[in-house]
Design a protein around this motif. Structure first.
Motif, mmCIF file in Angstrom:
data_model
loop_
_atom_site.group_PDB
_atom_site.id
_atom_site.type_symbol
_atom_site.label_atom_id
_atom_site.label_comp_id
_atom_site.label_asym_id
_atom_site.label_seq_id
_atom_site.Cartn_x
_atom_site.Cartn_y
_atom_site.Cartn_z
ATOM 1 N N THR A 93 0.841 -1.193 0.000
ATOM 2 C CA THR A 93 0.000 0.000 0.000
ATOM 3 C C THR A 93 0.878 1.245 0.000
ATOM 4 O O THR A 93 1.813 1.357 0.796
ATOM 5 C CB THR A 93 -0.918 0.017 1.237
ATOM 6 N N ALA A 94 0.577 2.171 -0.889
ATOM 7 C CA ALA A 94 1.336 3.421 -0.957
ATOM 8 C C ALA A 94 0.984 4.307 0.236
ATOM 9 O O ALA A 94 -0.195 4.508 0.542
ATOM 10 C CB ALA A 94 1.026 4.143 -2.265
ATOM 11 N N ILE A 95 1.997 4.833 0.884
ATOM 12 C CA ILE A 95 1.778 5.704 2.039
ATOM 13 C C ILE A 95 1.373 7.103 1.583
ATOM 14 O O ILE A 95 0.509 7.743 2.177
ATOM 15 C CB ILE A 95 3.058 5.781 2.900
ATOM 16 N N PHE A 96 2.011 7.584 0.542
ATOM 17 C CA PHE A 96 1.710 8.895 -0.035
ATOM 18 C C PHE A 96 1.531 8.750 -1.542
ATOM 19 O O PHE A 96 2.020 7.801 -2.133
ATOM 20 C CB PHE A 96 2.843 9.888 0.272
ATOM 21 N N PRO A 97 0.836 9.694 -2.168
ATOM 22 C CA PRO A 97 0.179 10.846 -1.558
ATOM 23 C C PRO A 97 -1.112 10.452 -0.855
ATOM 24 O O PRO A 97 -1.725 9.433 -1.189
ATOM 25 C CB PRO A 97 -0.122 11.745 -2.758
ATOM 26 N N ILE A 98 -1.515 11.248 0.135
ATOM 27 C CA ILE A 98 -2.856 11.118 0.675
ATOM 28 C C ILE A 98 -3.808 11.513 -0.445
ATOM 29 O O ILE A 98 -3.699 12.611 -0.991
ATOM 30 C CB ILE A 98 -3.043 12.039 1.898
ATOM 31 N N GLN A 99 -4.690 10.606 -0.818
ATOM 32 C CA GLN A 99 -5.604 10.885 -1.916
ATOM 33 C C GLN A 99 -6.980 11.259 -1.368
ATOM 34 O O GLN A 99 -7.475 10.638 -0.429
ATOM 35 C CB GLN A 99 -5.690 9.685 -2.851
#
Length: 758
Positions: free
Chosen positions: A345-351
């Motif tokens: 899971t990608a930590i950033f960017p906050i989408q």
């Protein structure tokens, strides 16, 4: 004659000559000749009579030292000087211990203050050294004595105090079209305007990375879909031109031809111009997908702030209904769903999905299919969060559905929850603006001080106490204390603004050239004073639940009376903040503080001062802002109904969370139910938390409860992936003790498989 003394922590106290006499006697006791009471009194009288009306401790000690040197007892002077040096070393011991913890890579609340920063790397260590060295300078030279005292006594916290001397601002919503269409200069190289989607994706990353080095907070793109959409069309035209060269044909009629959507389709059975069009679409979609993959990968690997922290980034999207904008959204969502690296899971960017009726919320809306996809992605990857553009306080009369630049009039948010929209000094927009700085008030301590000793003792013993007795007096005293602290916070933020405004535009070469509204009109040696008032100053609060328990014995999740008082407290803050806007001529706002390190720091000090008070200081953290306590078991609907009214009165930023038990991956309907609830209750911003295990060796993830062994590599190095305040952290190893305690206390509001919240 000395009347008052300024202590080292900034407090002003009455002069007490007995302290001078005691210090001299201690020095005399260390000599062979012993005490001389006559000399003690003589020196004390000289110092007291010849000093100024108000003096600081060091100046008084200097006078004592001089008087001793002038006397016949030089031996006492030597002992007195040695004693002062020892006390000075003792006072510095705390800093020494902190530095040694950094050197030895100790895991504690200092090195884990920000879970997004790796304080174990050389760059991270340097940042912590600088941070801990700078804070005393701020205390000594940039804060008023009243503020210094309030901070020292745990009434107030100044966020990003270590960045105070840099005059930097907190955050900004990037007008990315300036970067993509005009290019920019960063360092020794110039970036040309973008001509295709791959370049646009890279420039979006570089814009946020460079700005992160000029600011102390987060970076956000307010309309990711609108900004990148033109480069999808340019990429499509590039693919058409490639086919023109390949086939020796003219396909220019396709350049500006309207397209319904960019969807990959097989070429079987297609001929002529239809085959060319679909082939170009297929190639374009593939390139957009790769560009979005690269964007996400870069935002999780490109380090900023001296190389110890990935960019604290956010992107807002959802309302561009063009075929090109939809393509950008679809591919960023699909890339997010797939994950990065080995599927992590990608930590950033906050989408952040911008939900809007008539655009993407109802089944008949153009972007409803993408909204469904967004819910599916959230169910697996935590993001996107959901921003409710239909909330009454998120609307503006300027927004029109047929306006190609309607995003200018849409609120955007960033990071944990920061919201910037209203503006007394320019257009009502989020774009090109951000928060300047913010300060949080410890309302729990204010409430504890309103309790009698008997009431505190009852709480320590866990005994019931008559909350009705003296209740009105407690509440009245609380509001008086709150009012005083609000005044101090507003003045402190104005003082910081007056310091920030003296910065020169050249100190922020990207921010003031391409990003901050009005900054492009400044010359390098101009101060930023004329433009930064477009930003906001936030006054935050923490621990409303514990505050209410201290005042009336129950928190707002379990008592309607407490809810009424909670709303009264935060509304009072809002009303006073509006008054401060008029008095100081700034954009003040109330912030529902996203406490991370602060959650435990306030509590630890209050527990030391007041003891373990049941329901107040008996946990290692205070509840985040106006949230219902994480340990309080209640239905999602009840939690939402309690927290919803606070969103309108905390316009500096707010967020709502629901905790889901089990695997939400195959149940996106739960996510849609939460958004429905936000819509019905006029909430501004929210999301869903759920289970996600991560193997720290191979990156494998699943939602299995209490996974002990990785099914892929059989490692036992398993961690939980969770939000800490509003952002994700790849490992709980970087969480401080307060937030770890909070994580362990979290209870679910929706059971596994439950879909209906109403």
């Amino acid at each position: 004659m000395i009347q008052t003394v300024v202590k080292r922590d900034g407090r002003i106290v009455g002069f007490n000559e007995q302290k001078i006499m005691a210090a001299i006697r201690k020095a005399m006791m260390q000599t062979d000749k012993g005490e001389d009471e006559r000399l003690v009194c003589q020196i004390t009288d000289h110092v007291a009579q010849r000093g100024k009306a108000q003096m600081d401790v060091e100046a008084i000690q200097d006078m004592v030292e001089i008087e001793l040197m002038k006397s016949s007892r030089k031996d006492v002077a030597q002992k007195y000087i040695a004693y002062r040096n020892q006390r000075s070393i003792a006072r510095k011991a705390k800093t020494r211990d902190i530095f040694l913890d950094i050197v030895n890579v100790k895991s504690n609340d200092v090195t884990r203050e920000n879970a997004n920063m790796n304080a174990d790397t050389p760059a991270g260590m340097m940042m912590k050294f600088a941070s801990e060295s700078t804070k005393p300078f701020v205390d000594d030279y940039l804060l008023s004595s009243e503020v210094k005292t309030a901070v020292a006594q745990n009434y107030m916290h100044i966020h990003d105090k270590d960045y105070y001397p840099t005059k930097s601002l907190t955050c900004v919503q990037h007008p990315l079209d300036n970067i993509l269409n005009c290019g920019f200069i960063a360092g020794h190289g110039a970036s040309r305007p973008a001509k295709r989607i791959e370049t646009a994706s890279v420039l979006a990353c570089i814009s946020m990375e460079c700005a992160q080095n000029e600011m102390h907070g987060g970076q956000a793109i307010p309309a990711f879909d609108f900004y990148l959409a033109p480069f999808v069309r340019l990429t499509y035209i590039e693919e058409v031109k490639y086919l023109e060269d390949l086939n020796g044909e003219d396909y220019s009629q396709l350049y500006d031809e309207p397209l319904i959507d960019y969807l990959k389709q097989p070429l079987d059975g297609l001929k002529g111009i239809d085959r060319v069009r679909q082939h170009a679409i297929n190639k374009t979609v593939g390139r957009v997908h790769q560009a979005m993959e690269a964007f996400i990968h870069n935002m999780n690997t490109i380090h900023s702030r001296g190389g110890n922290q990935v960019v604290f980034s956010s992107i807002n999207y959802g309302t561009d209904t063009s075929a090109e904008g939809r393509c950008v959204m679809r591919e960023i969502l699909l890339s997010t769903f797939d994950g990065v690296g080995g599927g992590e899971t990608a930590i950033f960017p906050i989408q952040i999905w911008k939900k809007k009726r008539g655009v993407n919320y109802l089944p008949e809306d153009r972007n409803f299919d993408l909204y469904q996809l967004a819910c599916k992605v959230t169910a697996r990857r935590f993001f996107p969060n959901f921003l409710n553009l239909d909330a009454t306080f998120n609307q503006t009369d300027e927004w029109r559905p047929d306006d190609p630049k309607r995003y200018l009039h849409e609120v955007a948010t960033m990071g944990c929850r920061t919201r910037v929209f209203e503006n007394r000094f320019g257009p009502k927009t989020s774009i090109g603006r951000g928060n300047l700085s913010f300060t949080t008030i410890n309302i729990v301590k204010l409430a504890i001080e309103c309790m009698t000793e008997e009431e505190r003792e009852a709480r320590k013993l866990g005994k019931a106490w008559n909350c009705e007795e003296g209740k009105e007096q407690r509440i009245s005293l609380f509001f008086a204390k709150l009012d005083s602290m609000l005044e101090l916070a507003a003045k402190q933020l104005d003082d910081r603004f007056q310091f920030q405004k003296t910065a020169l535009a050249k100190q922020f070469p990207l921010l003031m050239k391409s990003l901050w509204i009005g900054g492009d009109k400044l010359q390098p040696n101009d101060t930023v004073e004329s433009v930064i008032n477009q930003g906001t100053l936030g006054i935050g609060f923490i621990g409303l639940a514990e505050c209410l328990v201290a005042l009336i014995g129950r928190h707002h999740g379990e008592s309607e009376e407490a809810q009424e008082l909670g709303l009264r407290i935060v509304t009072y803050m809002r009303d006073r903040v509006n008054e401060f806007c008029e008095r100081y001529h700034h954009n003040y706002s109330v912030l529902a503080t996203p406490a991370e390190g602060l959650a435990g720091r306030f509590t630890k000090r209050d527990r030391k001062d007041f003891g373990v008070l049941k329901g107040i200081t008996d946990r290692d953290y205070y509840t985040n802002s106006n949230h219902v306590p994480v340990y309080y078991k209640c239905p999602a609907r009840h939690k939402a109904e309690v927290e919803a009214p606070y969103h309108d009165i905390t316009r500096g930023g707010h967020i709502f969370y629901v905790e889901v038990d089990g695997d939400a991956t195959h149940n996106p309907q739960v996510i849609m139910s939460v958004v429905d609830m936000m819509d019905r209750l006029n909430m501004g911003y929210g999301s869903v938390n759920h289970n996600r295990n991560r193997c720290m060796d191979c990156g494998y993830e699943n939602a299995q409860p209490n996974m002990k062994e990785c099914p892929r590599c059989h490692s036992h190095n398993i961690d939980r992936l969770q939000r800490i305040t509003g952002y994700l952290v790849g490992t709980t190893d970087r969480w401080n003790s307060g937030k770890l305690a909070e994580l362990n206390d979290r209870v679910t509001h929706i059971d596994d498989g439950e879909q209906q919240l109403f």
